[in-house]
Design a protein around this motif. Structure first.
Motif, PDB file in Angstrom:
ATOM      1  N   ASN A 726      37.817  55.709  31.794  1.00  0.00           N
ATOM      2  CA  ASN A 726      38.128  56.165  33.808  1.00  0.00           C
ATOM      3  C   ASN A 726      39.117  57.167  33.077  1.00  0.00           C
ATOM      4  O   ASN A 726      38.707  58.217  33.539  1.00  0.00           O
ATOM      5  CB  ASN A 726      39.029  55.135  34.595  1.00  0.00           C
ATOM      6  N   GLU A 727      39.247  57.600  32.246  1.00  0.00           N
ATOM      7  CA  GLU A 727      40.557  58.641  31.272  1.00  0.00           C
ATOM      8  C   GLU A 727      39.297  59.594  30.657  1.00  0.00           C
ATOM      9  O   GLU A 727      40.264  60.488  30.450  1.00  0.00           O
ATOM     10  CB  GLU A 727      41.220  57.875  30.097  1.00  0.00           C
TER      11      GLU A 727
ATOM     12  N   HIS B 103      40.720  45.043  37.007  1.00  0.00           N
ATOM     13  CA  HIS B 103      39.682  45.088  36.797  1.00  0.00           C
ATOM     14  C   HIS B 103      38.304  44.427  37.488  1.00  0.00           C
ATOM     15  O   HIS B 103      38.880  43.067  37.344  1.00  0.00           O
ATOM     16  CB  HIS B 103      38.816  45.912  35.091  1.00  0.00           C
ATOM     17  N   ILE B 104      37.017  44.388  37.665  1.00  0.00           N
ATOM     18  CA  ILE B 104      36.734  43.149  38.254  1.00  0.00           C
ATOM     19  C   ILE B 104      36.669  42.578  37.683  1.00  0.00           C
ATOM     20  O   ILE B 104      36.679  40.850  38.380  1.00  0.00           O
ATOM     21  CB  ILE B 104      35.077  44.114  38.323  1.00  0.00           C
ATOM     22  N   GLU B 105      36.421  42.210  36.456  1.00  0.00           N
ATOM     23  CA  GLU B 105      36.283  41.001  34.921  1.00  0.00           C
ATOM     24  C   GLU B 105      37.345  39.901  36.067  1.00  0.00           C
ATOM     25  O   GLU B 105      37.349  39.126  35.857  1.00  0.00           O
ATOM     26  CB  GLU B 105      35.954  41.427  33.879  1.00  0.00           C
ATOM     27  N   CYS B 106      38.713  40.892  36.066  1.00  0.00           N
ATOM     28  CA  CYS B 106      39.943  39.821  36.519  1.00  0.00           C
ATOM     29  C   CYS B 106      39.577  39.685  37.314  1.00  0.00           C
ATOM     30  O   CYS B 106      39.982  38.197  38.433  1.00  0.00           O
ATOM     31  CB  CYS B 106      41.229  41.296  36.327  1.00  0.00           C
ATOM     32  N   HIS B 108      37.423  38.492  39.578  1.00  0.00           N
ATOM     33  CA  HIS B 108      35.446  37.467  39.588  1.00  0.00           C
ATOM     34  C   HIS B 108      36.969  35.666  39.048  1.00  0.00           C
ATOM     35  O   HIS B 108      36.357  35.217  40.218  1.00  0.00           O
ATOM     36  CB  HIS B 108      35.246  37.733  38.582  1.00  0.00           C
ATOM     37  N   ALA B 190      43.876  54.010  35.159  1.00  0.00           N
ATOM     38  CA  ALA B 190      43.750  52.858  36.809  1.00  0.00           C
ATOM     39  C   ALA B 190      42.672  51.522  36.130  1.00  0.00           C
ATOM     40  O   ALA B 190      42.904  51.232  35.767  1.00  0.00           O
ATOM     41  CB  ALA B 190      42.361  53.418  37.013  1.00  0.00           C
ATOM     42  N   ASP B 192      46.126  49.376  35.282  1.00  0.00           N
ATOM     43  CA  ASP B 192      47.152  48.531  34.832  1.00  0.00           C
ATOM     44  C   ASP B 192      48.150  48.660  35.628  1.00  0.00           C
ATOM     45  O   ASP B 192      47.612  49.015  37.130  1.00  0.00           O
ATOM     46  CB  ASP B 192      47.648  50.183  33.998  1.00  0.00           C
TER      47      ASP B 192
ATOM     48  N   SER C  74      30.283  38.803  35.905  1.00  0.00           N
ATOM     49  CA  SER C  74      31.277  38.941  34.894  1.00  0.00           C
ATOM     50  C   SER C  74      32.809  38.233  34.711  1.00  0.00           C
ATOM     51  O   SER C  74      34.160  38.560  35.852  1.00  0.00           O
ATOM     52  CB  SER C  74      31.413  40.429  34.456  1.00  0.00           C
ATOM     53  N   VAL C  75      33.300  38.052  33.914  1.00  0.00           N
ATOM     54  CA  VAL C  75      34.646  36.548  33.205  1.00  0.00           C
ATOM     55  C   VAL C  75      34.874  37.556  31.990  1.00  0.00           C
ATOM     56  O   VAL C  75      34.329  37.972  30.538  1.00  0.00           O
ATOM     57  CB  VAL C  75      34.679  35.565  33.894  1.00  0.00           C
ATOM     58  N   GLY C 152      37.072  48.059  32.718  1.00  0.00           N
ATOM     59  CA  GLY C 152      37.281  46.888  32.443  1.00  0.00           C
ATOM     60  C   GLY C 152      37.290  46.608  30.757  1.00  0.00           C
ATOM     61  O   GLY C 152      37.812  45.257  30.050  1.00  0.00           O
TER      62      GLY C 152
END
Lengths: 801, 294, 181
Positions: A726-727, B103-106, B108, B190, B192, C74-75, C152
């Motif tokens: 993103n950055e 993030h999405i992995e978190c 989930h 993004a 954080d 995904s994890v 991520g």
């Protein structure tokens, strides 16, 4: 010059194994009976170690041994050190700890879980000492000392002057000055440093390690371990990123080797992320500048005056090589001749500085470009104009700069023109004005250039020191090329050079060029230190140039042998033959010839068919020395030629800053680099985008912070902020190719330039976006809070008017 | 970085989990999604004697509506909120805010209850719960207890949850159809922890003026903050840029967070009013959209 | 040994000792192992099953190098315990192709676009790409959308540019009659 393979966008040969998860990293290595080590790290910045009590830890089932600084003092010599001899260090702190995170004790256990359980049970009695955290205060006589034996917290102090800076400033129409601070960041690869050591065959200690330069320095590790250098073999293990952090990373393998020798079993020590952030030995530069630059009214730079205090942390393993590095391109791409440079290297209770992509020259470039931009703004010149009018011109090469280094070749106007051709600055400047007026948005445009010195010669590590301990002048690279009996190629590289660069792709491409074989067919291997020819390994953007030179040298020898065999077999004169597409043929009758497989069979199995005096086999090695080094003057008046292979780059950044939040976001990013002849445009592009993203990290996000009490504040990835996708901006890359006259194929190094220029370009863009508020980036990283503070101060000043 | 030893229990019912909590109290920790607890275990910042893994408790994983309440089980994974039709219809602020969590992995793995019980002041779900007047449902040895969200968060990562209790669900009042919502968060990168964030729900009356305003603010204090002064400054006012901006300044005295590595106290004071203003502005725009049927 | 008081008492005793037997469906095979209850999923995959594509970059859930697909999602495998996977499904990059000579279309896309350099984040990026494709994105994602979707997982080498291209290329390859992703 056109090539069949060099310069073509081709797939990397390293990638298939990496894509299926078989990178062969250090943490993937399992040896029978292998133990694991975990480290107790100092929670205090400065203390005497009164005692370490391991009684409880040793009672824990599964814990095999606990070793401390006392063991190191008794059984080891100090670690390798290119700094003052009075600043010694060991893999585990001896007598004193000097920063939060310094290793105090190692616990060896059956697995890492148990090793950490053991660490939990260690009890250390510290006698705390006053923390030394501010480098300015550290220089005061009343400050506590880090190294009593050194007698001062100043590790190095000296002023160099080339030309006459006072005269240059006296003749200037404008002298700008700035107080600048470049904060600590580091390479922080996704994979940490690790090593697995085992007492091996014949009493040889074998250390597998992802450090990069062991062929160059393994004897120094042997010296620390007090074993003969021929009883230590360093085994190459590919690295998952380095960016400097695995350059001569010695404490990890030394510690693993020490532990293995003590327990008589294989021991793995792989840093975890806490270990790595606190104690990598490779924190980047942390410099405070008072800097001045003189200009004539037309924008011509007259001189540069720098006073830098460099917060080196607790040790100085690399000496002040970082400043030697900056001297390689001290005037940047500009023609001015008068430079003064005062250095004070200060010892504080922080992790030591090591290597990070740029090795100090990136900081210097930021300072240089900050001053040039200030001059441009004050003189009413556009950033591209002031640079263009100061550039060293294409017909001035080779060009000797103040201090003695030489720039081999370059076409800086062409790089600038290429960058300007990729982005419509007039359009952006109009858009910037429109968005400000109509939508209240703040767009900034930044342009910066950099020199990208490549291929270090090694003299810059000692040339600034009055009585250097190890004034080496060699930094060679070797390669061995073997054609096997069926005509297949093996390439042996003589160090561990894989860290995310493309040594195998480069090697295979050069062999493809030399022999007309498919690059993908080459098998590449890495020699361990017992088998390695002289090799310095990657660092200072040297490897592509140097290994190409070595491979071409070996190839020439091998080509001659092939042609001699063919000439003998075909009964033709060697000079009438040529090697084309993996076949030696008669130049005027190409249908007559022999394939490499046919020639290889002859070379290996039919000695009686070989020319008289020729021996069997098809293997040649070549050691390529630095193409152009001269000795420095002993009195420091001239550093000699030490970093002459000079690339160049120009980045143009368009970004928007939200003045209410201080959050920047990129709108466009153009990066044009000249790294001489390009071996593989896409992999070079990857270095540009990766390096620039690290430069953006250093500029906006990343900070290895210590508070006033010396506590480390960046020990996790929640606080050490590496840019995510993103950055990172969507880069647009351009290339210019000005071959080096000194290297094989004209290649220059290209591994670091992205990070060397991005901070200057991004800083300039932020200034430009918020110019109306007097924004000036003086301290990195520049954080949202800094930006908002400036905007608010600017707005209340406006309101007051 | 490996977890210390602990006794691992994975009960399959809330009763069993409560029994374990009753016996081990503060010597035990509940493992939900683990996105905060596992890092703490790996770094050995948490050293529970007993780890009570509630991931096998099916009862905690329901999303149900009854009357004007949307009840979300503590074990519901955060990502499930993001495209859950019922959640989106009934409490549209929730999926929007959830998208900002890590993030999405978190998301989930991370759970609704885990985020509330962890009670990080920068977190999205605690802030949202405060803004939405949610009720936290906990079970202890003597049965169920409900706690208003604004009373639940008591201090820096501390809640009203007793050592023998387990957080089982959170109840969100269904957001009125005509209401508008907004969520704004500013972070260094993004994903954080927020430097400051704001969740807002507004209702506008026939005259276009605010009839209700609810705002929760993250990362400016030890707990998520309900911006009551901002709210009262706006009730009955027209949703003009000036009114909103002036009212948003009312959050500033609530900012108590000290300087840290990523933000100064002064910056947060400023940023708090920015995110509040922006969240309310977004909520007003949505309320207008709803009214106009777009 | 720092023994736990709890291990001797009544209720917790029901949950057994510090070790458990788990059966996990890993890369399309059931595997049964005895594990320590504090072993992370990442260490279980690496040390017990030899799936060393699962890389440990931070062990606190921030770098994403250890990303695996758990029941298709995904994890971070450093933030799960191995015991939690009993009866569940785990996929690592070894499930796509174990042989460098027979790459999956997603891996082909990464090779073609040089969407990797050191390879350490690569298995995670490839698995995340697989998930993006499988979650039914019919449309090729924009540059900004891809960046958001992969944010991520940290990559320190590439600056992400070539990874973004690789994800887009993988989407095209998997849609355009390549092997089912």
């Amino acid at each position: 010059m056109t090539y069949a393979y060099i310069g073509k966008d081709r797939r990397r040969v390293e990638d298939p194994r990496l894509l299926v998860g078989r990178g062969g990293y250090i943490a993937d290595l399992r040896l029978p009976g292998m133990l694991h080590a975990a480290i107790l790290r100092s929670p205090v910045p400065h203390a005497r170690i009164r005692s370490v009590d391991a009684t409880e830890a040793l009672r824990l089932p599964g814990v095999v041994a606990v070793l401390t600084g006392e063991d190191c003092k008794a059984k080891l010599n100090p670690c390798m050190n290119f700094g003052p001899a009075t600043i010694a260090q060991y893999p585990l702190a001896v007598d004193k700890v000097r920063y939060v995170g310094e290793a105090v004790a190692a616990v060896v256990a059956e697995n890492r879980y148990l090793a950490e359980d053991g660490v939990d049970l260690l009890e250390v009695d510290y006698e705390t000492l006053p923390p030394v955290t501010d480098p300015m205060a550290a220089m005061e006589p009343e400050s506590a000392l880090l190294h009593e034996e050194h007698g001062s917290n100043i590790g190095y102090e000296r002023t160099f002057e080339f030309g006459d800076v006072n005269a240059a400033f006296a003749g200037a129409d404008l002298v700008v000055e700035d107080t600048l601070h470049w904060g600590r960041s580091a390479g922080v690869p996704m994979e940490t440093t690790g090593a697995v050591a085992q007492p091996g065959f014949n009493g040889v200690l074998e250390i597998y390690c992802n450090s990069l330069n062991f062929s160059y320095f393994s004897f120094l590790i042997a010296a620390t371990l007090r074993i003969p250098s021929n009883k230590l073999t360093m085994k190459p293990v590919p690295a998952g990123g380095s960016f400097g952090s695995k350059l001569a990373a010695h404490k990890v393998p030394t510690l693993a080797g020490f532990l293995a020798l003590q327990v008589g079993r294989p021991v793995s020590y792989v840093e975890d992320r806490l270990d790595n952030l606190m104690n990598s030995d490779h924190h980047g530069c942390d410099r405070f500048y008072e800097a001045r630059m003189g200009f004539r009214a037309d924008g011509t730079i007259t001189g540069l005056d720098i006073d830098v205090v460099d917060d080196y942390g607790a040790y100085m393993q690399f000496g002040v090589g970082h400043h030697g590095n900056a001297f390689s391109q001290v005037v940047g791409p500009y023609r001015f001749r008068d430079v003064r440079y005062r250095i004070r290297a200060v010892l504080t209770d922080k992790c030591q500085q090591g290597a990070y992509r740029g090795f100090g020259s990136e900081v210097h470039n930021w300072v240089l470009e900050r001053l040039v931009d200030q001059g441009a703004a004050r003189l009413g010149l556009a950033p591209e104009e002031i640079r263009r009018c100061n550039f060293i011109q294409p017909d001035q090469f080779p060009y000797t700069i103040p201090g003695g280094n030489l720039y081999d070749s370059g076409d800086y106007p062409a790089v600038l023109d290429k960058a300007l051709s990729m982005i419509d600055l007039n359009k952006w400047r109009a858009e910037q004005k429109r968005l400000r007026e109509e939508e209240g948005r703040h767009i900034g445009i930044g342009l910066a250039t950099t020199q990208e010195r490549s291929v270090f010669s090694s003299t810059e590590f000692w040339s600034m020191v009055e009585k250097p301990v190890l004034p080496v002048t060699s930094s060679p690279e070797s390669a061995t090329v073997t054609i096997d009996p069926t005509g297949q190629f093996q390439l042996l590289l003589h160090c561990q050079s894989m860290w995310g660069n493309s040594p195998e792709t480069v090697g295979a491409t050069v062999l493809a060029e030399e022999f007309g074989i498919p690059p993908e067919s080459v098998n590449v291997r890495y020699a361990d230190s017992a088998h390695a020819l002289p090799s310095t390994g990657p660092g200072g953007s040297r490897y592509t140039v140097m290994v190409a030179g070595a491979i071409r040298g070996a190839s020439r020898k091998l080509r001659k042998k092939l042609i001699d065999i063919a000439a003998h077999t075909l009964e033709e004169a060697p000079e009438d033959l040529e090697l084309v597409d993996a076949r030696v043929q008669v130049r005027d009758a190409p249908e007559t010839g022999l394939t490499l497989a046919e020639l290889a069979a002859t070379a290996y199995f039919f000695a009686l068919s070989l020319p008289e005096g020729m021996t069997s086999g098809l293997e040649e090695s070549y050691t390529y020395d630095h193409p152009y080094t001269t000795l420095p003057a002993p009195d420091g008046s001239d550093f000699g030629v030490f970093y002459p292979i000079m690339g160049h780059a120009c980045h143009i950044v368009v970004l928007e800053v939200d003045p209410d939040t201080g959050i920047p976001s990129f709108l466009d990013y153009v990066a044009v680099h000249d790294a001489g002849t390009i071996v593989n445009p896409r992999s070079l592009g990857g270095h540009v985008t990766g390096g620039a993203t690290q430069g953006i990290g250093t500029t906006l996000y990343e900070e290895l912070a210590y508070d006033e009490d010396g506590q480390f504040q960046s020990s996790t990835f929640r606080d050490y902020l590496i840019p995510t996708a993103n950055e990172a901006p969507a880069f647009r890359i351009g290339h210019v190719q000005t071959p080096s006259p000194f290297t094989e194929y004209g290649i220059k190094g290209g591994g670091e330039g992205g990070r060397m220029v991005a901070p200057a370009a991004v800083s300039a863009a932020i200034d430009d976006a918020l110019r109306e508020y007097g924004m000036r980036v003086r301290r990195l990283p520049v954080k949202p809070a800094d930006i908002v503070a400036t905007v608010r101060a600017g707005r209340s000043a406006e309101g007051a008017v | 970085m490996k977890p210390p030893p602990f006794t691992y229990c994975d009960p399959e019912s809330v009763d069993e989990a409560v029994a374990l909590k009753s016996e081990y109290g503060s010597d035990s920790l509940v493992l939900a999604g683990g996105q905060s607890l596992l890092p703490m275990l790996n770094m050995r910042l948490a050293r529970p004697e007993v780890l009570i893994d509630i991931n096998k408790i099916g009862d905690l994983q329901r999303i149900e509506r009854w009357d004007d309440i949307l009840e979300v089980g503590a074990g519901v994974r955060q990502y499930e909120l993001e495209d859950h039709q019922l959640v989106g219809e009934l409490v549209p602020l929730l999926p929007e805010a959830t998208g900002y969590i890590g993030h999405i992995e978190c998301r989930h793995r991370g759970t609704v209850g885990g985020s509330l019980a962890h009670a990080h002041s920068a977190a999205e779900l605690p802030c949202t719960a405060v803004a939405l007047d949610a009720t936290v449902v906990v079970r202890g040895p003597s049965g169920i207890r409900t706690i208003e969200a604004r009373d639940f968060f008591q201090g820096r990562m501390t809640t009203a949850l007793e050592p023998e209790e387990v957080l089982v669900a959170v109840r969100y009042p269904v957001t009125p159809q005509a209401a508008g919502h907004g969520f704004v968060e500013v972070a260094r990168r993004a994903g954080d922890f927020a430097l400051a964030g704001a969740a807002a729900v507004v209702n506008l009356g026939e005259d276009g003026c605010f009839t209700s305003v609810s705002v929760g603010v993250s990362s400016i204090s030890d707990t998520p903050v309900r911006a009551s002064a901002v709210e009262s400054a706006l009730i009955g006012e027209a949703p003009t840029e000036n009114n909103i901006a002036r009212a948003a300044e009312e959050i500033v005295p609530s900012v108590t967070a000290a300087d840290d590595l990523h933000a100064t106290h002064d910056y947060r004071r400023h940023l708090a009013s920015v995110v509040v203003r922006r969240a309310i502005t977004a909520a007003v725009a949505r309320a207008h959209e709803r009214r106009n049927g777009t | 040994m720092t023994t736990s008081k709890a291990s001797t008492t009544s209720i917790a005793a029901k949950y057994g000792t510090a070790r458990r037997t788990v059966t996990v469906h890993v890369n399309e095979r059931d595997v049964t192992r005895e594990v320590s209850t504090r072993t992370t999923l990442a260490d279980f995959l690496r040390d017990e099953l030899g799936l060393v594509s699962v890389h440990l970059g931070c062990e606190h859930g921030e770098c994403g190098s250890c990303t695996v697909l758990f029941d298709g999602h995904s994890v971070r495998s450093c933030l799960m315990l191995a015991v939690q996977t009993d009866g569940h499904t785990v996929e690592t990059v070894e499930s796509l192709a174990g042989n460098p000579a027979e790459l999956h279309p997603i891996q082909e896309a990464f090779a073609e676009e040089q969407g990797l350099q050191c390879g350490f984040c690569t298995p995670a990026m490839v698995l995340r790409t697989k998930e993006i494709i499988e979650t039914g994105r019919d449309r090729e994602l924009t540059d900004a959308e891809v960046r958001h979707e992969i944010s991520g997982i940290l990559c320190r080498c590439t600056g992400y540019q070539n990874i973004v291209r690789a994800v887009q290329s993988a989407q095209r390859r998997c849609r355009g009659g390549g092997r089912d992703a």
